[in-house]
Motif scaffolding. Structure first.
Motif, PDB file in Angstrom:
ATOM      1  N   THR A   1     -60.980 -10.765  10.847  1.00 22.38           N
ATOM      2  CA  THR A   1     -62.373 -10.946  11.251  1.00 22.38           C
ATOM      3  C   THR A   1     -63.152  -9.655  11.013  1.00 22.38           C
ATOM      4  O   THR A   1     -62.566  -8.579  10.885  1.00 22.38           O
ATOM      5  CB  THR A   1     -62.491 -11.317  12.742  1.00 22.38           C
ATOM      6  OG1 THR A   1     -61.873 -10.284  13.514  1.00 22.38           O
ATOM      7  CG2 THR A   1     -61.861 -12.646  13.047  1.00 22.38           C
TER       8      THR A   1
ATOM      9  N   ARG B   1     -65.271 -10.391   1.800  1.00 21.07           N
ATOM     10  CA  ARG B   1     -65.948 -11.696   1.854  1.00 21.07           C
ATOM     11  C   ARG B   1     -65.619 -12.373   3.170  1.00 21.07           C
ATOM     12  O   ARG B   1     -64.462 -12.434   3.575  1.00 21.07           O
ATOM     13  CB  ARG B   1     -65.491 -12.570   0.703  1.00 21.07           C
ATOM     14  CG  ARG B   1     -66.049 -12.142  -0.632  1.00 21.07           C
ATOM     15  CD  ARG B   1     -65.712 -13.114  -1.721  1.00 21.07           C
ATOM     16  NE  ARG B   1     -65.735 -14.498  -1.205  1.00 21.07           N
ATOM     17  CZ  ARG B   1     -65.237 -15.527  -1.851  1.00 21.07           C
ATOM     18  NH1 ARG B   1     -64.675 -15.369  -3.018  1.00 21.07           N
ATOM     19  NH2 ARG B   1     -65.289 -16.749  -1.334  1.00 21.07           N
TER      20      ARG B   1
ATOM     21  N   LYS C   1     -72.704  -9.348   1.095  1.00 15.77           N
ATOM     22  CA  LYS C   1     -73.910 -10.186   1.067  1.00 15.77           C
ATOM     23  C   LYS C   1     -73.871 -11.126  -0.118  1.00 15.77           C
ATOM     24  O   LYS C   1     -73.513 -10.835  -1.166  1.00 15.77           O
ATOM     25  CB  LYS C   1     -75.160  -9.309   0.970  1.00 15.77           C
ATOM     26  CG  LYS C   1     -75.259  -8.297   2.077  1.00 15.77           C
ATOM     27  CD  LYS C   1     -75.742  -8.938   3.363  1.00 15.77           C
ATOM     28  CE  LYS C   1     -75.834  -7.877   4.442  1.00 15.77           C
ATOM     29  NZ  LYS C   1     -75.980  -8.264   5.700  1.00 15.77           N
TER      30      LYS C   1
ATOM     31  N   GLY D   1     -66.764 -15.752   5.939  1.00 17.45           N
ATOM     32  CA  GLY D   1     -67.434 -17.032   6.125  1.00 17.45           C
ATOM     33  C   GLY D   1     -68.252 -17.013   7.401  1.00 17.45           C
ATOM     34  O   GLY D   1     -68.524 -15.962   7.985  1.00 17.45           O
ATOM     35  N   THR D   2     -68.605 -18.188   7.853  1.00 18.99           N
ATOM     36  CA  THR D   2     -69.389 -18.282   9.081  1.00 18.99           C
ATOM     37  C   THR D   2     -68.538 -17.843  10.269  1.00 18.99           C
ATOM     38  O   THR D   2     -67.326 -18.052  10.296  1.00 18.99           O
ATOM     39  CB  THR D   2     -69.878 -19.719   9.306  1.00 18.99           C
ATOM     40  OG1 THR D   2     -68.737 -20.579   9.339  1.00 18.99           O
ATOM     41  CG2 THR D   2     -70.834 -20.150   8.222  1.00 18.99           C
ATOM     42  N   GLY D   3     -69.195 -17.222  11.226  1.00 20.43           N
ATOM     43  CA  GLY D   3     -68.464 -16.778  12.411  1.00 20.43           C
ATOM     44  C   GLY D   3     -67.725 -15.470  12.200  1.00 20.43           C
ATOM     45  O   GLY D   3     -66.985 -15.033  13.073  1.00 20.43           O
ATOM     46  N   GLY D   4     -67.869 -14.847  11.045  1.00 19.26           N
ATOM     47  CA  GLY D   4     -67.231 -13.560  10.801  1.00 19.26           C
ATOM     48  C   GLY D   4     -65.768 -13.624  10.411  1.00 19.26           C
ATOM     49  O   GLY D   4     -65.085 -12.602  10.397  1.00 19.26           O
ATOM     50  N   ARG D   5     -65.268 -14.791  10.079  1.00 17.26           N
ATOM     51  CA  ARG D   5     -63.862 -14.896   9.643  1.00 17.26           C
ATOM     52  C   ARG D   5     -63.769 -14.556   8.171  1.00 17.26           C
ATOM     53  O   ARG D   5     -64.563 -15.013   7.363  1.00 17.26           O
ATOM     54  CB  ARG D   5     -63.324 -16.301   9.895  1.00 17.26           C
ATOM     55  CG  ARG D   5     -63.159 -16.556  11.381  1.00 17.26           C
ATOM     56  CD  ARG D   5     -62.196 -17.649  11.753  1.00 17.26           C
ATOM     57  NE  ARG D   5     -61.003 -17.799  10.954  1.00 17.26           N
ATOM     58  CZ  ARG D   5     -59.817 -17.246  11.253  1.00 17.26           C
ATOM     59  NH1 ARG D   5     -59.693 -16.480  12.300  1.00 17.26           N
ATOM     60  NH2 ARG D   5     -58.785 -17.486  10.493  1.00 17.26           N
TER      61      ARG D   5
END
Length: 149
Positions: free
Chosen positions: A123, A82, A149, A84-88
């Protein structure tokens, strides 16, 4: 303090070795963690027998370690996590998760304690992971961390 190692301890020795360490390190870390036992004459005799058995096993394991290395280096390992935004990532990738991903990708079962991750994986992206299969054999394989996803 004289102790007998029961597990592989980085920068100290391998199982069965008799080493001299500082009292605090032995008493407060190695003995409670089960990485070593106290030295006695009787225990030293057992160590000699263990070393003989291990040496016979290592010669046989060297060829096997090279086979596993060849399998791992040709393997494409993908791990879904899982993010979040920015691939973190939410959290980080652990050696246990990497060992399970290798097994799911059709590779051999690996000991998570021998995996050497390139720092904390937090990341998405590609990473190179190493595993020490034998004192003379280290395999490296690519790990691709993708977001769910």
């Amino acid at each position: 303090m004289k102790i007998i190692l029961t597990h592989d301890v980085p920068n100290l020795g391998t199982p069965g070795e008799i080493v001299e360490v500082k009292d605090g390190y032995g008493r407060n870390y190695l003995l409670p963690q089960g990485l070593a036992i106290g030295w006695t004459k009787g225990a030293e005799k057992q160590v000699v027998a263990i070393k003989r058995a291990r040496q016979a096993r290592e010669v046989r394991d060297l060829g096997h370690a090279n086979e596993i290395k060849a399998k791992l280096e040709g393997l494409k390992v993908t791990l879904t996590a899982r993010a979040g935004t920015g691939g973190r990532l939410f959290g980080s990738i652990t050696p246990t998760e990497v060992a399970e991903a290798v097994k799911l990708a059709g590779g051999p079962a690996l000991d998570k304690r021998r995996l050497e991750l390139p720092g904390h994986i937090k990341t998405l992206g590609g990473y190179q992971v190493a595993i020490k299969l034998h004192p003379d054999v280290t395999a490296k394989f690519n790990l691709n961390v993708v977001g769910s996803k």
